[in-house]
Write a protein that holds these residues in place. Structure first.
Motif, PDB file in Angstrom:
ATOM      1  N   VAL A 165       0.840  -1.202   0.000  1.00  0.00           N
ATOM      2  CA  VAL A 165       0.000   0.000   0.000  1.00  0.00           C
ATOM      3  C   VAL A 165       0.874   1.250   0.000  1.00  0.00           C
ATOM      4  CG1 VAL A 165      -1.620   1.362   1.387  1.00  0.00           C
ATOM      5  CG2 VAL A 165      -1.994  -1.093   1.078  1.00  0.00           C
ATOM      6  N   GLY A 166       1.897   1.275   0.858  1.00  0.00           N
ATOM      7  CA  GLY A 166       2.763   2.442   0.923  1.00  0.00           C
ATOM      8  C   GLY A 166       3.479   2.733  -0.385  1.00  0.00           C
ATOM      9  N   GLY A 167       3.835   1.670  -1.118  1.00  0.00           N
ATOM     10  CA  GLY A 167       4.579   1.863  -2.361  1.00  0.00           C
ATOM     11  C   GLY A 167       3.726   2.096  -3.590  1.00  0.00           C
ATOM     12  N   ASN A 168       2.420   1.810  -3.515  1.00  0.00           N
ATOM     13  CA  ASN A 168       1.591   1.861  -4.721  1.00  0.00           C
ATOM     14  C   ASN A 168       0.360   2.753  -4.622  1.00  0.00           C
ATOM     15  OD1 ASN A 168       2.676  -0.480  -6.671  1.00  0.00           O
ATOM     16  ND2 ASN A 168       2.804  -1.206  -4.558  1.00  0.00           N
ATOM     17  N   LEU A 169       0.034   3.227  -3.417  1.00  0.00           N
ATOM     18  CA  LEU A 169      -1.207   3.995  -3.263  1.00  0.00           C
ATOM     19  C   LEU A 169      -1.190   5.270  -4.101  1.00  0.00           C
ATOM     20  CD1 LEU A 169      -3.934   4.395  -1.914  1.00  0.00           C
ATOM     21  CD2 LEU A 169      -2.763   5.455   0.033  1.00  0.00           C
ATOM     22  N   ALA A 170      -0.086   6.008  -4.055  1.00  0.00           N
ATOM     23  CA  ALA A 170      -0.029   7.265  -4.812  1.00  0.00           C
ATOM     24  C   ALA A 170      -0.236   7.017  -6.300  1.00  0.00           C
ATOM     25  CB  ALA A 170       1.314   7.960  -4.563  1.00  0.00           C
ATOM     26  N   GLY A 171       0.409   6.003  -6.849  1.00  0.00           N
ATOM     27  CA  GLY A 171       0.264   5.697  -8.270  1.00  0.00           C
ATOM     28  C   GLY A 171      -1.151   5.288  -8.634  1.00  0.00           C
ATOM     29  N   GLN A 172      -1.806   4.500  -7.793  1.00  0.00           N
ATOM     30  CA  GLN A 172      -3.178   4.072  -8.063  1.00  0.00           C
ATOM     31  C   GLN A 172      -4.141   5.258  -8.014  1.00  0.00           C
ATOM     32  OE1 GLN A 172      -4.244   1.339  -9.167  1.00  0.00           O
ATOM     33  NE2 GLN A 172      -2.884  -0.329  -8.551  1.00  0.00           N
ATOM     34  N   LEU A 173      -3.926   6.164  -7.063  1.00  0.00           N
ATOM     35  CA  LEU A 173      -4.796   7.341  -6.981  1.00  0.00           C
ATOM     36  C   LEU A 173      -4.641   8.218  -8.214  1.00  0.00           C
ATOM     37  CD1 LEU A 173      -4.309   8.254  -3.205  1.00  0.00           C
ATOM     38  CD2 LEU A 173      -6.432   7.480  -4.281  1.00  0.00           C
ATOM     39  N   THR A 174      -3.411   8.408  -8.649  1.00  0.00           N
ATOM     40  CA  THR A 174      -3.162   9.230  -9.849  1.00  0.00           C
ATOM     41  C   THR A 174      -3.791   8.590 -11.081  1.00  0.00           C
ATOM     42  OG1 THR A 174      -1.071   9.998  -8.904  1.00  0.00           O
ATOM     43  CG2 THR A 174      -1.381  10.276 -11.275  1.00  0.00           C
ATOM     44  N   ALA A 175      -3.624   7.247 -11.205  1.00  0.00           N
ATOM     45  CA  ALA A 175      -4.193   6.541 -12.356  1.00  0.00           C
ATOM     46  C   ALA A 175      -5.712   6.607 -12.374  1.00  0.00           C
ATOM     47  CB  ALA A 175      -3.736   5.082 -12.343  1.00  0.00           C
ATOM     48  N   ALA A 176      -6.328   6.720 -11.178  1.00  0.00           N
ATOM     49  CA  ALA A 176      -7.791   6.776 -11.108  1.00  0.00           C
ATOM     50  C   ALA A 176      -8.331   8.185 -11.332  1.00  0.00           C
ATOM     51  CB  ALA A 176      -8.252   6.258  -9.745  1.00  0.00           C
ATOM     52  N   GLY A 177      -7.441   9.157 -11.505  1.00  0.00           N
ATOM     53  CA  GLY A 177      -7.872  10.525 -11.733  1.00  0.00           C
ATOM     54  C   GLY A 177      -8.033  11.342 -10.479  1.00  0.00           C
ATOM     55  N   ALA A 178      -7.615  10.805  -9.342  1.00  0.00           N
ATOM     56  CA  ALA A 178      -7.673  11.542  -8.080  1.00  0.00           C
ATOM     57  C   ALA A 178      -6.395  12.361  -7.916  1.00  0.00           C
ATOM     58  CB  ALA A 178      -7.833  10.573  -6.911  1.00  0.00           C
ATOM     59  N   PRO A 179      -6.439  13.385  -7.082  1.00  0.00           N
ATOM     60  CA  PRO A 179      -5.216  14.192  -6.864  1.00  0.00           C
ATOM     61  C   PRO A 179      -4.097  13.319  -6.282  1.00  0.00           C
ATOM     62  CG  PRO A 179      -7.163  15.326  -6.015  1.00  0.00           C
ATOM     63  CD  PRO A 179      -7.607  13.952  -6.391  1.00  0.00           C
ATOM     64  N   THR A 180      -2.888  13.549  -6.756  1.00  0.00           N
ATOM     65  CA  THR A 180      -1.741  12.778  -6.263  1.00  0.00           C
ATOM     66  C   THR A 180      -1.432  13.195  -4.824  1.00  0.00           C
ATOM     67  OG1 THR A 180      -0.810  12.648  -8.489  1.00  0.00           O
ATOM     68  CG2 THR A 180       0.675  12.210  -6.643  1.00  0.00           C
ATOM     69  N   PRO A 181      -1.433  12.248  -3.893  1.00  0.00           N
ATOM     70  CA  PRO A 181      -1.186  12.610  -2.488  1.00  0.00           C
ATOM     71  C   PRO A 181       0.287  12.902  -2.247  1.00  0.00           C
ATOM     72  CG  PRO A 181      -1.407  10.245  -2.686  1.00  0.00           C
ATOM     73  CD  PRO A 181      -1.692  10.806  -4.051  1.00  0.00           C
ATOM     74  N   THR A 182       0.545  13.694  -1.239  1.00  0.00           N
ATOM     75  CA  THR A 182       1.925  13.947  -0.831  1.00  0.00           C
ATOM     76  C   THR A 182       2.451  12.732  -0.057  1.00  0.00           C
ATOM     77  OG1 THR A 182       1.281  14.899   1.294  1.00  0.00           O
ATOM     78  CG2 THR A 182       1.368  16.393  -0.617  1.00  0.00           C
ATOM     79  N   PRO A 183       3.774  12.598   0.061  1.00  0.00           N
ATOM     80  CA  PRO A 183       4.319  11.499   0.869  1.00  0.00           C
ATOM     81  C   PRO A 183       3.776  11.489   2.290  1.00  0.00           C
ATOM     82  CG  PRO A 183       6.051  12.492  -0.444  1.00  0.00           C
ATOM     83  CD  PRO A 183       4.840  13.346  -0.631  1.00  0.00           C
ATOM     84  N   ALA A 184       3.542  12.667   2.858  1.00  0.00           N
ATOM     85  CA  ALA A 184       2.996  12.732   4.217  1.00  0.00           C
ATOM     86  C   ALA A 184       1.578  12.176   4.261  1.00  0.00           C
ATOM     87  CB  ALA A 184       3.008  14.173   4.720  1.00  0.00           C
ATOM     88  N   GLN A 185       0.788  12.474   3.222  1.00  0.00           N
ATOM     89  CA  GLN A 185      -0.571  11.946   3.165  1.00  0.00           C
ATOM     90  C   GLN A 185      -0.561  10.423   2.998  1.00  0.00           C
ATOM     91  OE1 GLN A 185      -1.985  14.537  -0.069  1.00  0.00           O
ATOM     92  NE2 GLN A 185      -3.575  15.316   1.330  1.00  0.00           N
ATOM     93  N   VAL A 186       0.327   9.913   2.162  1.00  0.00           N
ATOM     94  CA  VAL A 186       0.426   8.468   1.977  1.00  0.00           C
ATOM     95  C   VAL A 186       0.764   7.790   3.293  1.00  0.00           C
ATOM     96  CG1 VAL A 186       1.739   6.604   0.885  1.00  0.00           C
ATOM     97  CG2 VAL A 186       1.029   8.590  -0.470  1.00  0.00           C
ATOM     98  N   ALA A 187       1.713   8.371   4.026  1.00  0.00           N
ATOM     99  CA  ALA A 187       2.098   7.797   5.321  1.00  0.00           C
ATOM    100  C   ALA A 187       0.925   7.825   6.294  1.00  0.00           C
ATOM    101  CB  ALA A 187       3.288   8.559   5.891  1.00  0.00           C
ATOM    102  N   GLU A 188       0.136   8.897   6.225  1.00  0.00           N
ATOM    103  CA  GLU A 188      -1.005   9.030   7.133  1.00  0.00           C
ATOM    104  C   GLU A 188      -2.123   8.063   6.768  1.00  0.00           C
ATOM    105  OE1 GLU A 188      -4.301  12.449   8.422  1.00  0.00           O
ATOM    106  OE2 GLU A 188      -2.586  12.974   7.159  1.00  0.00           O
ATOM    107  N   TRP A 189      -2.352   7.843   5.463  1.00  0.00           N
ATOM    108  CA  TRP A 189      -3.454   7.002   5.006  1.00  0.00           C
ATOM    109  C   TRP A 189      -3.098   5.518   4.955  1.00  0.00           C
ATOM    110  CZ3 TRP A 189      -4.914  10.280   0.036  1.00  0.00           C
ATOM    111  CH2 TRP A 189      -5.339  11.552   0.457  1.00  0.00           C
ATOM    112  N   GLN A 190      -1.815   5.210   4.995  1.00  0.00           N
ATOM    113  CA  GLN A 190      -1.344   3.838   4.755  1.00  0.00           C
ATOM    114  C   GLN A 190      -2.011   2.810   5.672  1.00  0.00           C
ATOM    115  OE1 GLN A 190       2.913   3.552   4.733  1.00  0.00           O
ATOM    116  NE2 GLN A 190       2.960   1.340   4.514  1.00  0.00           N
ATOM    117  N   THR A 191      -2.066   3.087   6.962  1.00  0.00           N
ATOM    118  CA  THR A 191      -2.628   2.127   7.908  1.00  0.00           C
ATOM    119  C   THR A 191      -4.104   1.889   7.643  1.00  0.00           C
ATOM    120  OG1 THR A 191      -1.040   2.785   9.606  1.00  0.00           O
ATOM    121  CG2 THR A 191      -3.005   1.623  10.345  1.00  0.00           C
TER     122      THR A 191
END
Length: 521
Positions: free
Chosen positions: A428-454
């Motif tokens: 999840v930590g390594g792929n969430l940002a890419g999946q969100l971008t591919a789905a047309g959602a705003p690309t999250p910051t690294p801090a957001q990914v870390a916060e949402w990962q769990t």
């Protein structure tokens, strides 16, 4: 000296081993039920006592620590003092500590009594298994172990259901007060019907250094497994206790090789079935508990099922874990250890690889089929691995072998959630940002990914306030897809582990019978 067990029944004409099994069933079910019932009670405990999330986690972790740390030592005490005596002490202590938990006025007190409850559960379980080992002849032992495993499976599966009924009808205290009538009944029947107390280990000294080394070893390893999912595998909180556990574990083994009266004689492991059984039990528990952990997130978080609907979705697995072991024991009577264990592991591995194909879109597909294969396979393996460990230890070490079997079950469960959790969280930590971008959602910051990962690694979704509906839908789909892909990878890891266990089980000789080994100690 050489200790050889006999295949003849060890009961007098007036004693009935099956009656003993029925009597100790109440104690067994009480401990197994309490391992899972608390999950449903936790939200009510948090509201009533104002507990934080970390404190609620320790309501579960405290019980696990008390149980896992004390199991093997309690097994040795049962061999020394008598299995009947320690079983009754365990039932009494478990019952009293359950009432104390229900009367707790704060989370610190509750967690402390949960640790005590786990320690008394550790006294009860190996003593119960030791009584079975001493009471049943080899020709009937695996049938008794099949019933024993089925009772544990039934109780563990019923925990969330019973807990839900009690908490919704009364309050969280009822989930613990229910042990009072069960414990009193178990004590009454035990005093009346269990056979006379017979210590099986008549050695004159107790390996106190071995107890100390093993206690620190087990405590450190379990603590590391508890902290790893929350703090990470490389954090100080995980590495320090884990490293201490390994160091003290090595010291324990070295001491056991030279101790005059060892707590756990290493010569036990000269038995190939016993050694294979330890590895198989650990891997089986890893797969079973790890998969149940993430399947719950999958059916509830991704597919939106309620808790009751999720329980019904997992029914093929839980039902077969309950009824499968007693039926599986017949296979061991006919074919010995090797082929049923090998077949069960391959069935479970096939189920794991099948569940790796589950998707985030549509329904749950072939999940009932995979759960049926998994439940049937694990039900067979649970009985076979237990029989390999306990049936191939001498009667004088029945309590130690039983404690070791239960410790492997607990450690395997912790390993399953920790290792497979790390796989899912890492993906999840390594792929969430890419999946969100591919789905047309705003690309999250690294801090957001870390916060949402769990949250995402548990099948959840984080929708920032003010997000447009279309964007929220894209975030939801991308989050679920990332979680399911991580879960699939974790299931592949579990499938590989089960396949490895199947290869190890092939070391058992063709048609090797269960039980009754000669062990030199």
């Amino acid at each position: 000296m050489s200790v050889a067990s006999t295949a003849e029944p060890r009961t007098t004409p007036q004693e009935n081993p099956w009656r003993s099994l029925v009597v100790i069933a109440f104690g067994i079910m009480m401990v197994a039920l309490d391992g899972t019932i608390v999950a449903v009670a936790n939200p009510a405990i948090g509201t009533s006592l104002g507990a934080t999330l970390a404190e609620l986690q320790w309501v579960t972790h405290g019980y696990l620590l008390g149980l896992a740390v004390c199991l093997i030592t309690a097994g040795k005490l049962a061999d020394r003092l008598g299995h009947r005596r320690l079983y009754l002490v365990g039932v009494a202590g478990f019952t009293v500590s359950s009432v104390a938990i229900g009367l707790s006025s704060g989370t610190g007190m509750l967690i402390g009594f949960r640790v005590v409850q786990g320690a008394f559960g550790a006294a009860l379980m190996p003593a119960a298994l030791g009584m079975l080992r001493a009471a049943f002849p080899a020709t009937l032992l695996n049938r008794a172990l099949g019933v024993f495993s089925g009772l544990i499976g039934t109780s563990a599966a019923a925990g969330p259901i019973v807990g839900g009924l009690l908490v919704s009808s009364f309050d969280w205290q009822a989930a613990f007060f229910v042990n009072l009538p069960v414990g009193v009944l178990a004590l009454t029947l035990g005093v009346r019907y269990l056979p006379p107390n017979r210590p099986t280990d008549d050695s004159s000294s107790f390996d106190l250094l071995g107890v100390a080394l093993l206690t620190v070893c087990t405590f450190g390893i379990v603590l590391a497994l508890v902290f790893a999912p929350e703090h990470g595998w490389t954090s100080t909180a995980t590495v320090v206790p884990g490293l201490a556990g390994v160091v003290f574990g090595v010291a324990f083994v070295l001491w056991q090789l030279r101790a005059p009266h060892p707590l756990m004689p290493m010569s036990m492991f000269r038995s190939v079935p016993l050694s294979v059984g330890t590895v198989v039990m650990l891997i089986m528990a890893l797969a079973m508990f790890g998969v149940m952990f993430f399947l719950t997130f999958y059916v509830q978080g991704v597919h939106g099922f309620t808790a009751l609907e999720a329980g019904l979705q997992l029914l093929p697995l839980t039902a077969l874990l309950a009824v499968g072991p007693p039926l599986a024991s017949r296979l061991f009577d006919r074919f010995g250890l090797r082929w049923p264990i090998l077949g069960g592991l391959l069935s479970a591995a096939t189920a794991m690889f099948g569940m790796a194909t589950l998707s985030a879109d549509g329904g749950t597909g072939l999940l009932p089929l995979w759960l049926t294969l998994l439940g049937a396979g694990l039900g067979i393996v649970m009985v076979g691995a237990t029989d390999a460990v306990i049936g191939n230890a001498p009667v004088s070490l029945a309590g130690v072998a039983s404690g070791m079997q239960q410790t492997l079950l607990q450690l395997g469960g912790s390993l399953g959630t920790a290792i497979l959790g790390a796989v899912v969280s890492g993906h999840v930590g390594g792929n969430l940002a890419g999946q969100l971008t591919a789905a047309g959602a705003p690309t999250p910051t690294p801090a957001q990914v870390a916060e949402w990962q769990t949250v995402v690694a548990q099948g959840g979704v984080v929708i920032p306030p003010g997000t447009a509906p279309a964007t929220a839908q894209a975030i939801t789909h991308a989050s679920h897809l990332t979680f399911v892909n991580g879960m699939s990878l974790a299931f592949v890891v579990a499938g590989v582990a089960l396949t490895l266990a199947a290869a190890i089980s092939a070391l058992l000789k063709r048609g090797e019978p269960t039980g009754e080994a000669v062990v030199h100690v």
